[in-house]
Design an enzyme around this catalytic site. Structure first.
Site, mmCIF file in Angstrom:
data_model
loop_
_atom_site.group_PDB
_atom_site.id
_atom_site.type_symbol
_atom_site.label_atom_id
_atom_site.label_comp_id
_atom_site.label_asym_id
_atom_site.label_seq_id
_atom_site.Cartn_x
_atom_site.Cartn_y
_atom_site.Cartn_z
ATOM 1 N N HIS A 36 -9.762 -43.025 -54.485
ATOM 2 C CA HIS A 36 -8.435 -43.342 -55.049
ATOM 3 C C HIS A 36 -8.525 -43.568 -56.569
ATOM 4 C CE1 HIS A 36 -6.989 -45.277 -51.000
ATOM 5 N NE2 HIS A 36 -6.646 -44.006 -51.042
ATOM 6 N N GLU A 58 -0.178 -39.770 -58.635
ATOM 7 C CA GLU A 58 -1.451 -39.069 -58.797
ATOM 8 C C GLU A 58 -1.246 -37.665 -59.362
ATOM 9 O OE1 GLU A 58 -2.604 -40.553 -54.716
ATOM 10 O OE2 GLU A 58 -4.592 -40.204 -55.563
#
Ligand code: AMP
Length: 388
Positions: free
Chosen positions: A163, A366
Site C-alpha cells: 500500500h 492511488e
C-alpha cells in the site's frame, strides 16, 4: 500530459485515463474475466492483448484524436531494488519478473500488462510504480525477522510492506493540511480498506509498516487474519491441512469475515447496532488491534503529529474511527463527534481542538499518485535526453 494508469491482474485489467494538466479523469473502467470462456452473449477475452484491444476501443472516443503520452503501471512487488518509480525497458521488465516468487499472484500479471502495451504501442513510455517502494526506507530493525539469516539471503524473507503508493500520497496530503512540508511530517497513516495496513512515517519517510513479507501480516482485515502466532500454521499442518488450504484459510476465510460473518464494514456496523454480538466482537477485535499499532507507531516516530485515516473504511466509517479513537485516550486523542460524522471527499480534521494529536481523514487516490509519478519520470527522462 495524458497518462493511462493500468492495474493489471491475472484475470482483470483496470484502467484510468487522466489529463494531468486539466487535473481530470477522462475515463476509467475494467475488463474482467480475462481467460474465462464467453458467457451468455458476452464476448470472451482470451488474454491481456485482447483486453488491451477492448481498452483501446473504449479510449478511442474519449481521446478524439489526442495521443496518450505515457502509461503508468501499478506493480505490486519491487523487492529490495525499487525504491522509486522507474521507466520500463526490457531489463526492468525482467527484473520485475525475477520478483515473481515474492508475489506469485500479482507480479506475473503486472508483467503481462506491461508486455501487452509494449507489443501494441512499442514507442509508448511506460513507468512502473511499486506498492512496496515507499517502504524501502524501513531501517533494518524494522524489516528484519528474528529468524536465521539464510531465510533472508536465500529466499528474500524479510518485511517489505505494501500500500506504499497510498501511504506516501496520504502522508503528503496530511502534511499539507497541517501546513508542513512532506519532509517535516511525522505521523501514523492508517489505510483501512479490504486490505489494511498502518505505516509509521518519520520525516516524510516510511520507517515501519504493519504488512510484512506478504500483505497478510498486521491488522485484522476483511478476510485476512493479520498477525497470528506462527505456531498455529505448524499446528494446522500437523492436523493434515495442506499449505494451499492454510493459505486460503488465513487470506480468504479469516479477518472480519470470520469474526463477524461479513467482510463489509457497513454490514458489520448495522448488525452491531441491531445488537448482533458477533458483529460487535469483530469491531472490538479489529479496533483494539489497530489502536495497539497506533500506540506502537506513535513511539516509533518519536511522537506523531497526526493520525490519518484513509481508504474505504478509514474514509467512510465514522463508527469505526470513533471505536479506534476511544482507545487512544492515553495518547490524549479526542475526536470532535460532529466533525467525525461529516461525509466529504475533502481532506479534513476530525479531532477536537484540545486533542493532543490531530486526527485527520485524507481520501487516498492511488491512480492520481501513479499518474503523477509517471509524468514526473517521463518528463525527467525526456529532459535528460534533450540535454545530452
Ligand atoms: P476499499 O478496499 O478501500 O475499497 O475498502 C473496502 C471497505 O470499505 C469495505 O469494508 C467496505 O465495507 C468499506 N466501506 C466502503 N464504503 C463504506 C461506508 N460508506 N461506510 C462504511 N464502510 C464503508
Amino acid at each position: 500530459m495524458l497518462v493511462l494508469v493500468i492495474n493489471s491482474g491475472s484475470s482483470s485489467l483496470k484502467y484510468q485515463l487522466r489529463d494531468l494538466d486539466a487535473g481530470t479523469v477522462l475515463t476509467e473502467g475494467i475488463v474482467d474475466r480475462i481467460g474465462f470462456p464467453a458467457e451468455g452473449g458476452e464476448v470472451g477475452v482470451a488474454d491481456h492483448e485482447e483486453a488491451l484491444e477492448v481498452v483501446d476501443a473504449a479510449l478511442h472516443e474519449v481521446l478524439a484524436g489526442r495521443q496518450i503520452d505515457a502509461v503508468g503501471h501499478r506493480v505490486v512487488h519491487g523487492g529490495e531494488r525499487f525504491g522509486d518509480p522507474v521507466l520500463i525497458d526490457n531489463e526492468i521488465t525482467r527484473a520485475i519478473e525475477r520478483l515473481n516468487p515474492l508475489a506469485p499472484l500479482h507480479n506475473p500479471a503486472n508483467v503481462l500488462g506491461i508486455r501487452a502495451i509494449a507489443e501494441k504501442w512499442p514507442d509508448m513510455p511506460q513507468v512502473a510504480v511499486f506498492d512496496t517502494a515507499y517502504h524501502r526506507t524501513l531501517p533494518e530493525r524494522a524489516w528484519r525477522y528474528a529468524v536465521p539469516d539464510w531465510l533472508y539471503t536465500r529466499h528474500g524473507i524479510r518485511r517489505y510492506g505494501f500500500h506504499g503508493t497510498s501511504h506516501q500520497y496520504v502522508a503528503g496530503r496530511a502534511a499539507g493540511l497541517l501546513g508542513l512540508e512532506p519532509a517535516a511530517f511525522d505521523g501514523v497513516v492508517l489505510h483501512l480498506g479490504n486490505g489494511a495496513s498502518a505505516t509509521a512515517v518519520q520525516g516524510g519517510r516510511s520507517i515501519d509498516t504493519s504488512m510484512g513479507f506478504t500483505p497478510l501480516e498486521g491488522l485484522v482485515m476483511g478476510t485476512r487474519s493479520g498477525d497470528i502466532d506462527p505456531s498455529i500454521l505448524v499446528f494446522l499442518g500437523r492436523l493434515g491441512m495442506s499449505s494451499d488450504e492454510i493459505d486460503d484459510l488465513l487470506n480468504r476465510e479469516s479477518g472480519l469475515k470470520a469474526l463477524g460473518g461479513s467482510n463489509d464494514m457497513r454490514t458489520l456496523v448495522e448488525a452491531a447496532e441491531r445488537g448482533d454480538a458477533k458483529a460487535r466482537r469483530a469491531l472490538d477485535v479489529a479496533s483494539y488491534r489497530l489502536a495497539k499499532y497506533v500506540g506502537a507507531y506513535h513511539v516509533a516516530v518519536g511522537g506523531a503529529k497526526a493520525i490519518v485515516f484513509t481508504a474505504g473504511i478509514g474514509e467512510n466509517s465514522s463508527v469505526f474511527r470513533a471505536l479506534v479513537a476511544e482507545q487512544l485516550g492515553a495518547l490524549g486523542v479526542v475526536l470532535d463527534t460532529e466533525a467525525n460524522a461529516v461525509r466529504s471527499p475533502e481532506p479534513r480534521v476530525i479531532s477536537a481542538p484540545g486533542s493532543a494529536i490531530p486526527v485527520l481523514v485524507v481520501p487516498t487516490d492511488e491512480e492520481r499518485a501513479i499518474a503523477e509519478a509517471t509524468a514526473a519520470v517521463v518528463s525527467s527522462a525526456l529532459g535528460e535526453r534533450a540535454s545530452r
